[in-house]
Design an enzyme around this catalytic site. Structure first.
Site, PDB file in Angstrom:
ATOM      1  CB  CYS A  99      -6.386  -0.344   4.879  1.00  0.00           C
ATOM      2  SG  CYS A  99      -4.663  -0.890   5.029  1.00  0.00           S
ATOM      3  CG  HIS A 127      -1.951  -1.053   1.213  1.00  0.00           C
ATOM      4  ND1 HIS A 127      -3.065  -0.981   2.003  1.00  0.00           N
ATOM      5  CD2 HIS A 127      -2.069  -2.221   0.505  1.00  0.00           C
ATOM      6  CE1 HIS A 127      -3.827  -2.040   1.789  1.00  0.00           C
ATOM      7  NE2 HIS A 127      -3.227  -2.813   0.886  1.00  0.00           N
ATOM      8  CD  GLU A 142      -2.137   4.682   2.794  1.00  0.00           C
ATOM      9  OE1 GLU A 142      -3.280   5.155   2.776  1.00  0.00           O
ATOM     10  OE2 GLU A 142      -1.823   3.639   2.166  1.00  0.00           O
ATOM     11  CB  CYS A 170      -1.993   1.944   5.955  1.00  0.00           C
ATOM     12  SG  CYS A 170      -1.589   1.048   4.440  1.00  0.00           S
TER      13      CYS A 170
END
Length: 157
Positions: A83, A53, A55, A86
Site C-alpha cells: 500500500c 501491515h 511490510e 508501506c
C-alpha cells in the site's frame, strides 16, 4: 532471480499461515546482503491497528534488530502489492528493491486492492476526499520548531 522468487515464496507462505491464524493474506520478508534479516505478517486482526501491515512490521523488526543502516539498499519481498503507507515507509528506510507476488488487480475482487488510494494520492490536496490543510502558526523568535531541532541536532555532534 531464483533467490527473489524463493524470498517471494516465503512471503506468500507467511501470508498463508497468517490466513490460517485468522489474519489477512499479507506477509513480508526483508533481505540484506542476500540474508533474511526480518519477516512479518499483517497483524491488524490482533492489534486492531490499521498500520500493522506486514511490510511496516518487518521494517521495524529489521531496524530494531540490525539498525536502520541495514535497510539501506535492502530488498523487501511482499505477498501483495504494498500500500502507499508501506511504500512510503520503505522509501524513507532506504529500501532499494521491492517485489510482490499478487497485484492490486489480483486483490480487487476480494477488496484487497489499494489502487484507489494510490489514485487519490495523485490528486492535489484540494481534490482529495480527506481535508488536508496547512495552518502555519506564528512563532516567537527562538521558538521555531525546526530551528530548535537543528540546533539540538548540531549540539550533539
Amino acid at each position: 532471480m531464483s533467490d527473489a522468487k524463493g524470498f517471494l515464496r516465503q512471503a506468500v507462505e507467511l501470508a498463508r499461515a497468517n490466513v490460517e491464524a485468522g489474519g489477512r493474506p499479507f506477509g513480508a520478508v526483508v533481505v540484506s546482503g542476500g540474508e533474511i534479516i526480518a519477516t512479518a505478517v499483517n497483524e491488524m486482526h490482533l492489534s486492531h491497528d490499521v498500520t500493522d501491515h506486514a511490510e511496516l512490521l518487518a521494517i521495524r523488526v529489521a531496524a530494531r534488530t540490525h539498525g536502520p543502516d541495514a535497510l539501506k539498499g535492502s530488498s523487501v519481498y511482499a505477498s501483495g502489492h504494498p500500500c502507499p503507507m508501506c511504500m512510503a515507509a520503505m522509501r524513507l528506510a532506504g529500501v532499494g528493491t521491492v517485489a510482490y507476488a499478487y497485484s492490486n488487480e489480483d486483490g480487487a475482487p476480494f477488496n484487497l486492492s489499494t489502487a484507489e488510494i494510490y489514485a487519490e494520492l495523485k490528486r492535489p490536496f484540494a481534490e482529495q476526499s480527506m481535508t488536508i490543510s496547512h495552518l502555519p502558526l506564528e512563532s516567537k523568535p527562538g521558538q521555531n520548531l525546526y530551528e530548535q531541532w537543528a540546533e539540538a541536532r548540531d549540539s550533539r555532534k
